[in-house]
Design a protein around this motif. Sequence first.
Motif, mmCIF file in Angstrom:
data_model
loop_
_atom_site.group_PDB
_atom_site.id
_atom_site.type_symbol
_atom_site.label_atom_id
_atom_site.label_comp_id
_atom_site.label_asym_id
_atom_site.label_seq_id
_atom_site.Cartn_x
_atom_site.Cartn_y
_atom_site.Cartn_z
ATOM 1 N N ALA A 169 -14.772 -10.085 7.628
ATOM 2 C CA ALA A 169 -13.926 -9.148 7.276
ATOM 3 C C ALA A 169 -14.282 -8.018 6.524
ATOM 4 C CB ALA A 169 -12.548 -9.853 6.330
ATOM 5 N N GLY A 170 -13.895 -6.887 7.123
ATOM 6 C CA GLY A 170 -14.376 -5.561 6.662
ATOM 7 C C GLY A 170 -13.351 -4.669 6.469
ATOM 8 N N LEU A 171 -13.605 -4.143 5.106
ATOM 9 C CA LEU A 171 -12.710 -2.945 4.583
ATOM 10 C C LEU A 171 -13.331 -1.611 4.903
ATOM 11 C CD1 LEU A 171 -9.852 -2.690 3.021
ATOM 12 C CD2 LEU A 171 -11.091 -2.516 1.130
ATOM 13 N N PHE A 172 -12.591 -0.712 5.494
ATOM 14 C CA PHE A 172 -13.005 0.807 5.801
ATOM 15 C C PHE A 172 -11.910 1.802 5.146
ATOM 16 C CE2 PHE A 172 -14.547 -2.226 9.179
ATOM 17 C CZ PHE A 172 -16.043 -1.517 9.315
ATOM 18 N N SER A 173 -12.786 2.778 4.867
ATOM 19 C CA SER A 173 -11.862 3.895 4.529
ATOM 20 C C SER A 173 -11.158 4.777 5.772
ATOM 21 C CB SER A 173 -12.764 5.004 3.886
ATOM 22 O OG SER A 173 -13.546 5.460 4.521
ATOM 23 N N ALA A 174 -10.548 5.660 5.662
ATOM 24 C CA ALA A 174 -9.806 6.307 6.794
ATOM 25 C C ALA A 174 -10.916 7.249 7.631
ATOM 26 C CB ALA A 174 -8.907 7.299 6.486
ATOM 27 N N GLY A 176 -14.099 5.801 8.062
ATOM 28 C CA GLY A 176 -14.623 4.789 8.583
ATOM 29 C C GLY A 176 -15.814 4.391 7.970
ATOM 30 N N GLU A 177 -15.856 4.518 6.785
ATOM 31 C CA GLU A 177 -16.900 4.084 5.841
ATOM 32 C C GLU A 177 -16.431 2.591 5.462
ATOM 33 O OE1 GLU A 177 -18.540 4.872 1.080
ATOM 34 O OE2 GLU A 177 -16.818 5.653 1.897
ATOM 35 N N LEU A 178 -17.575 1.817 5.465
ATOM 36 C CA LEU A 178 -17.499 0.428 5.129
ATOM 37 C C LEU A 178 -17.522 0.096 3.551
ATOM 38 C CD1 LEU A 178 -17.203 -2.581 6.064
ATOM 39 C CD2 LEU A 178 -19.939 -2.513 6.171
ATOM 40 N N LEU A 179 -16.444 -0.035 2.991
ATOM 41 C CA LEU A 179 -16.127 -0.345 1.490
ATOM 42 C C LEU A 179 -16.664 -1.743 0.919
ATOM 43 C CD1 LEU A 179 -12.875 1.382 1.305
ATOM 44 C CD2 LEU A 179 -15.143 2.608 1.004
ATOM 45 N N CYS A 180 -16.159 -2.663 1.990
ATOM 46 C CA CYS A 180 -16.744 -4.148 1.542
ATOM 47 C C CYS A 180 -16.723 -5.108 2.803
ATOM 48 C CB CYS A 180 -15.376 -4.627 0.751
ATOM 49 S SG CYS A 180 -15.614 -6.233 -0.007
ATOM 50 N N LEU A 181 -17.588 -5.994 2.811
ATOM 51 C CA LEU A 181 -17.701 -6.870 3.981
ATOM 52 C C LEU A 181 -18.116 -8.051 3.240
ATOM 53 C CD1 LEU A 181 -18.383 -7.827 6.763
ATOM 54 C CD2 LEU A 181 -20.970 -7.569 6.089
ATOM 55 N N ARG A 182 -17.102 -9.284 3.800
ATOM 56 C CA ARG A 182 -17.357 -10.559 3.537
ATOM 57 C C ARG A 182 -17.347 -11.438 4.580
ATOM 58 N NH1 ARG A 182 -18.747 -8.452 -0.428
ATOM 59 N NH2 ARG A 182 -17.824 -8.579 -2.724
ATOM 60 N N GLU A 183 -18.028 -12.341 4.439
ATOM 61 C CA GLU A 183 -18.374 -13.438 5.563
ATOM 62 C C GLU A 183 -18.009 -15.022 5.124
ATOM 63 O OE1 GLU A 183 -21.861 -12.477 8.447
ATOM 64 O OE2 GLU A 183 -22.519 -12.560 6.296
ATOM 65 N N ASP A 184 -17.467 -15.508 6.025
ATOM 66 C CA ASP A 184 -17.058 -16.934 5.694
ATOM 67 C C ASP A 184 -16.536 -17.807 6.894
ATOM 68 O OD1 ASP A 184 -16.014 -18.222 2.894
ATOM 69 O OD2 ASP A 184 -15.055 -19.215 4.503
ATOM 70 N N VAL A 185 -16.892 -19.049 6.822
ATOM 71 C CA VAL A 185 -16.493 -19.949 7.956
ATOM 72 C C VAL A 185 -14.926 -19.958 8.112
ATOM 73 C CG1 VAL A 185 -15.987 -22.093 6.592
ATOM 74 C CG2 VAL A 185 -16.978 -22.305 8.558
ATOM 75 N N GLY A 186 -14.107 -19.424 7.469
ATOM 76 C CA GLY A 186 -12.807 -19.288 7.500
ATOM 77 C C GLY A 186 -12.195 -18.029 7.429
ATOM 78 N N ARG A 187 -11.490 -17.612 8.578
ATOM 79 C CA ARG A 187 -11.020 -16.128 8.713
ATOM 80 C C ARG A 187 -10.387 -15.584 7.673
ATOM 81 N NH1 ARG A 187 -9.058 -18.454 13.078
ATOM 82 N NH2 ARG A 187 -6.936 -18.211 12.213
ATOM 83 N N ASN A 189 -10.566 -16.977 4.508
ATOM 84 C CA ASN A 189 -11.241 -16.760 3.353
ATOM 85 C C ASN A 189 -12.057 -15.448 3.152
ATOM 86 O OD1 ASN A 189 -10.594 -19.377 2.260
ATOM 87 N ND2 ASN A 189 -12.337 -20.352 3.110
ATOM 88 N N ALA A 190 -12.358 -15.129 4.483
ATOM 89 C CA ALA A 190 -13.352 -13.825 4.532
ATOM 90 C C ALA A 190 -12.246 -12.742 3.984
ATOM 91 C CB ALA A 190 -13.650 -13.501 5.935
ATOM 92 N N VAL A 191 -10.989 -12.734 4.366
ATOM 93 C CA VAL A 191 -10.105 -11.676 4.002
ATOM 94 C C VAL A 191 -9.653 -11.931 2.575
ATOM 95 C CG1 VAL A 191 -7.640 -10.789 4.202
ATOM 96 C CG2 VAL A 191 -8.885 -11.309 6.172
ATOM 97 N N ASP A 192 -9.723 -13.025 1.958
ATOM 98 C CA ASP A 192 -9.445 -13.199 0.556
ATOM 99 C C ASP A 192 -10.378 -12.544 -0.013
ATOM 100 O OD1 ASP A 192 -6.854 -14.070 0.500
ATOM 101 O OD2 ASP A 192 -7.410 -16.455 0.619
#
Length: 285
Positions: A169-174, A176-187, A189-192
């Motif tokens: 799950a990646g959070l981007f600014s308007a 297109g800057e990647l603000l935060c990336l998290r990986e997890d075996v569960g979709r 969980n990555a968002v959380d």
Amino acid sequence: MGRVTSRRRVVRVVDGTVTEPVDTLVAEEPLEIRVNGRALTITMRTPGDDFDLAAGFLVSEGVVQRGEHVAGIRYCAGATDDGVNTYNVVDVVLAAGVPAPDPSLERNFYTTSSCGLCGKASLDAVRTTAAWSVAQDPLRVEPDLIAELPDRLRAAQRVFDRTGGLHAAGLFSAAGELLCLREDVGRHNAVDKVVGWALRSGRVPLRGTVLLVSGRASFELVQKAVMAGVPALAAVSAPSSLAVDLAEDNGLTLVGFLRGASMNVYTGAHRLGLADRAPAAPARS
């Protein structure tokens, strides 16, 4: 802290040729989340960013809305027979005056890595009332920029390169800057983990942002975006009908099948400047 990956020897067959290489696997371990010392849920997750995961889970459940609602997060004793801490139990201490979770949120069995809502004690508790409204968020983003986000996300996935078995799950600014990336075996969980990072950084509500997920857009992912104040959610795969309904009801822009220059915009096309260029959407059936 637990390992993100582990290594196992496998028997590989390619065109009749048998070898025994060592394969790198993504780790999956249980994490018990407690609030004020009381067990709330157990989720299967990839170890790492556990405090973000716990904080984001509580945002998704409507327990907390701002960083100051959390007084602290710590690992609890969860030792093996050898006395080694497994780092598989975290306790979130709420700030004074913040109500403890409603008992209806307690989950009676494991939350699997594939389903963020399994084990809900009450179906009515799923449609949590959001503290933030995303309907009036003025976010505007060009379709061409949205189309670039999957490649930007993929380029930043370090653990996926080693295992091929993680959601992101990646959070981007308007812009297109990647603000935060998290990986997890569960979709979910990555968002959380992304939402928890934002909460602990004082960024919630996440106005003016785009959340991108590497898999499908299910109901629980739309709910998590709405609960965190994210106005736009994009997924590389399909949404469910309930996810589209929830997005429409809350004014969330929902994009699915985001692959290359193509995408389906299910709700909130005005944020991509498409509202006047597309025919009217058919009514719900």
